[in-house]
Enzyme design. Structure first.
Site, PDB file in Angstrom:
ATOM      1  CB  CYS A   2      20.876  39.932  69.952  1.00  0.00           C
ATOM      2  SG  CYS A   2      20.727  39.487  68.230  1.00  0.00           S
ATOM      3  NE  ARG A  27      23.274  43.867  73.955  1.00  0.00           N
ATOM      4  CZ  ARG A  27      24.521  43.953  74.414  1.00  0.00           C
ATOM      5  NH1 ARG A  27      24.839  44.918  75.252  1.00  0.00           N
ATOM      6  NH2 ARG A  27      25.424  43.089  74.050  1.00  0.00           N
ATOM      7  CD1 TRP A  75      21.565  45.087  64.176  1.00  0.00           C
ATOM      8  CD2 TRP A  75      22.900  43.350  63.738  1.00  0.00           C
ATOM      9  NE1 TRP A  75      22.399  45.441  63.146  1.00  0.00           N
ATOM     10  CE2 TRP A  75      23.228  44.406  62.851  1.00  0.00           C
ATOM     11  CE3 TRP A  75      23.606  42.157  63.642  1.00  0.00           C
ATOM     12  CZ2 TRP A  75      24.242  44.299  61.900  1.00  0.00           C
ATOM     13  CZ3 TRP A  75      24.614  42.045  62.681  1.00  0.00           C
ATOM     14  CH2 TRP A  75      24.920  43.115  61.832  1.00  0.00           C
ATOM     15  CG  ASN A 101      24.184  38.661  71.306  1.00  0.00           C
ATOM     16  OD1 ASN A 101      24.328  38.884  70.109  1.00  0.00           O
ATOM     17  ND2 ASN A 101      24.814  39.331  72.257  1.00  0.00           N
ATOM     18  N   GLY A 102      24.672  36.222  68.961  1.00  0.00           N
ATOM     19  CA  GLY A 102      25.935  35.713  68.431  1.00  0.00           C
ATOM     20  C   GLY A 102      25.699  34.924  67.155  1.00  0.00           C
ATOM     21  CD  GLU A 484      32.859  60.401  66.055  1.00  0.00           C
ATOM     22  OE1 GLU A 484      33.217  59.430  65.387  1.00  0.00           O
ATOM     23  OE2 GLU A 484      31.967  60.342  66.921  1.00  0.00           O
ATOM     24  CE  LYS A 488      28.601  59.500  65.969  1.00  0.00           C
ATOM     25  NZ  LYS A 488      29.776  59.024  66.657  1.00  0.00           N
ATOM     26  CD  GLU A 491      26.799  56.243  64.010  1.00  0.00           C
ATOM     27  OE1 GLU A 491      27.478  56.913  64.777  1.00  0.00           O
ATOM     28  OE2 GLU A 491      26.667  55.009  64.128  1.00  0.00           O
ATOM     29  CG  HIS A 507      47.440  64.667  47.029  1.00  0.00           C
ATOM     30  ND1 HIS A 507      48.516  64.880  46.209  1.00  0.00           N
ATOM     31  CD2 HIS A 507      47.739  65.277  48.201  1.00  0.00           C
ATOM     32  CE1 HIS A 507      49.452  65.572  46.858  1.00  0.00           C
ATOM     33  NE2 HIS A 507      48.988  65.826  48.070  1.00  0.00           N
ATOM     34  CE  LYS A 609      26.392  52.790  72.518  1.00  0.00           C
ATOM     35  NZ  LYS A 609      26.931  53.992  71.834  1.00  0.00           N
TER      36      LYS A 609
END
Ligand code: M6R
Length: 614
Positions: A2, A27, A75, A101-102, A484, A488, A491, A507, A609
């Site tokens: 947010c 965000r 968000w 936000n939160g 990584e 990438k 997402e 294995h 983000k």
């Protein structure tokens, strides 16, 4: 998570708030909304989906001119991402507008209490209760800031709140606990924002807002108190980047721009941190050499990409400092009851400096008396503020949700820290440290070469864009690079992608290899514990089972060529530095792959983000 903006001044509040929301959209992008104070009342506009939808709404139904306003890009946590749950939320009289936000953890109890006393909720959010609580509180006090303080005392959890009130047309009030909020200071105008990007176009003078503080802005004044109205000491700072850093600058995506900025980001992280004879100076760090000498254990906590930077760093930290180093996901750390004491150094890595899981991990570590050092890219953010020591990465603002320059600069900052501890503890001779630094100084050129050779990777991404599954294999520091590369792709492209330690393949994971499956393999430089030879064997094993192998290997190593369907050449660098060049083609690949699928590269679905909820 947010983005929040508040403005009071002489400009059009709508223009300022919308431009702030544009810069904060990374965000969260489930919905967006604004509220403006207008002639004794409030006007609002809000729409589910990206900011473009709100733009269209405002074009269809323009709002009147106003000089005081707030805005939000969401968000979603409580309540579906629809128009109804979009912020701002109003009290029943339509006098108060709140953005948040939160997560307000005791919202269910507060909501029940409000409903029992006759309040009717219009949304499913936890936020709306704040507007109703303020409505009641303003019957007891005429002062909006007092009312906000009183309400904050009743809230539990994480919240940044920004509020405007039709009865106080020249005032915007903000409050924060656990979620970020900064103040922008202007001439005859003031700003609030989740981060400085919200107002960077108008001012670079900022004030940090501490934990449990309330700020009241008018066009000419900024007053900050704690939740009980006591004045608090504030820290002012000047932002060292300007608006151009927060714009795409001709690139199609922020992510492409940020990938391209990596040589500079790494150079800036190194800048001024060692003398020409290789002596490290980390003066700004705030931990004394004596304190560092006491360290006998290092635990690195981080999330997502930052945790992969930590996994890379672990090899260097242990090798150079001879101090045992563990890496732990911040979200798991405090739940396993870790054994910490004053000689444990907890290193928290966070690009944003606001990741809630990481913040909670460092608070836990400090309560257990461990020393906490953060590696962070965002000046004035919460994690460095709450750490004993900080090393900033100086990569410049990272806006694309997928971290790129953040990752490389985090690895470099960890390396500087490890070398500094080695210098202080004497586990490496000065000339050895100088030689390593010389190699690190060459890395920006190596990254630049990977960028210059990016076309072959883009072509490959176009060829493979139909794949539904891709594997990444690596050993030693190449293993976190594989993780990584897979993250990438997950997402951005929303396909199945996994990173494995190449030695683990036999294995279990090798069972998923089938005809045509693309498998990226990062081959370690030759000459280190036969890792190269063992990785070449892994390539043969997957190839024999029909995989299409894409091999990242240093110049001059031709051992892999017979088993590679595609070779991506890397500059020759020492083993520990290879991640700094090998990650770049994987970033380019994921970005191009997602573009080919028509996805929004900068704002992938379901993500935000800065993850400010646990
Ligand atoms: O801001 P932080 O470095 O604390 O963020 C940690 C993760 O949320 C972040 O790296 C995330 O995994 C990225 N979207 C990955 O590209």
């Amino acid at each position: 998570m947010c983005g929040i903006v508040g403005y009071v001044g002489q400009r059009s509040a709508l223009d300022v708030v919308m431009s702030g929301l544009r810069r904060l959209e990374y965000r969260g992008y489930d919905s967006a909304g604004v509220a403006l104070v207008d002639n004794g009342g409030l006007v609002t506009a809000k729409k589910a989906g990206k900011l473009l939808n709100l733009d269209a709404e405002l074009a269809a139904r323009p709002l009147p001119e106003s000089h005081t306003g707030i805005g939000h890009t969401r968000w979603a946590t409580h309540g579906a991402p629809n128009d109804r749950n979009a912020h701002p939320h109003l009290d029943e009289s339509g006098r108060i507008a709140v953005v948040h936000n939160g997560i307000i953890e005791n919202f269910a109890a507060l909501r029940a209490e409000l409903e029992a006393s006759g309040h009717e909720m219009q949304s499913d959010t936890d936020t709306e209760i704040v507007a109703h609580l303020l409505h009641d509180e303003l019957k007891r006090t005429p002062d909006l800031s007092d009312a906000v303080r009183a309400v904050c005392q009743r809230l539990e959890g994480a919240f940044t709140l920004v509020i405007c009130d039709a009865d106080h047309p020249d005032v915007v009030v903000g409050a924060r606990r656990n979620s970020p909020l900064v103040v922008g200071r202007g001439e005859g105008e003031n700003f609030l924002g989740s981060d400085v990007a919200a107002f960077i176009e108008f001012t670079r003078d900022a004030i940090e807002l501490g934990q449990d503080q309330v700020v009241t802005i008018t066009p000419t004044d900024v007053v900050i108190t704690d939740f009980f109205g006591e004045p608090v000491e504030t820290t002012e700072y000047h932002v060292d980047w300007d608006v151009s850093a927060a714009e795409k600058g001709g690139f199609e995506w922020f992510m492409l721009k940020e990938i391209d900025e990596q040589p500079q980001a790494v150079a800036d992280t190194l800048l001024g941190r060692h003398s020409s004879d290789g002596r490290l100076q980390l003066d700004e760090m705030r931990l004394s050499d004596d304190e560092l000498r006491e360290v006998d254990r290092i635990i690195v906590v981080a999330c997502g990409t930052a945790s992969y930077a930590a996994l890379v760093a672990k090899y260097a930290i242990e090798h150079w400092t001879r101090i045992p180093c563990e890496v732990e996901l911040a979200s798991e750390f405090r739940y396993r009851d870790p054994i910490l004491d004053r000689s444990t150094l907890v290193v928290a890595i966070s690009q944003s400096g606001e990741t809630m899981d990481t913040l909670m991990a460092i608070r836990y570590a400090r309560r257990q008396k461990a020393r906490v050092l953060s590696i962070c890219n965002t000046n004035g953010s919460t994690i460095p503020r709450e750490s004993d020591a900080v090393l900033y990465t100086h990569a410049g603002p990272e806006i694309a949700v997928a971290s790129t320059k953040g990752f490389l600069s985090q690895v470099v900052a960890c390396y500087l820290l490890a070398l500094y501890i080695a210098q202080v503890k004497g586990t490496k001779y000065g000339d050895e440290i100088a030689a390593i630094l010389q190699e690190i100084e060459k890395i920006p050129a190596g990254i630049q070469r990977m960028l210059d050779e990016g076309d072959q990777v883009r072509k490959l991404a176009t060829e493979l864009a139909g794949s539904r599954s891709i594997l990444f294999l690596g050993r030693h520091v190449g293993y976190p690079v594989a993780l990584e590369g897979a993250l990438k792709l997950k997402e951005l492209a929303y396909i199945h992608a996994e990173g494995f330690a190449a030695g683990e393949l036999k294995h279990g994971p090798i069972a998923v290899v089938e005809e045509g499956l693309p498998v990226f393999v990062i081959v370690p430089p030759k000459g280190r514990d036969q890792l190269q030879e063992k990785t070449v064997s892994s390539i043969q094993e997957v190839r024999a089972r029909g995989a299409r192998t894409i091999v990242l290997v240093e110049d001059g190593d031709d051992d892999v060529v017979p088993y590679a369907d595609h070779v991506i050449r890397l500059p020759k660098v020492p083993t520990l530095l290879q991640p700094l060049v090998a990650t770049v083609p994987l970033q380019i690949f994921a970005c191009e792959f997602a573009s080919q699928l028509g996805h929004d590269v900068d704002q992938p679905r379901n993500l935000a983000k800065s993850v400010t909820v646990e």
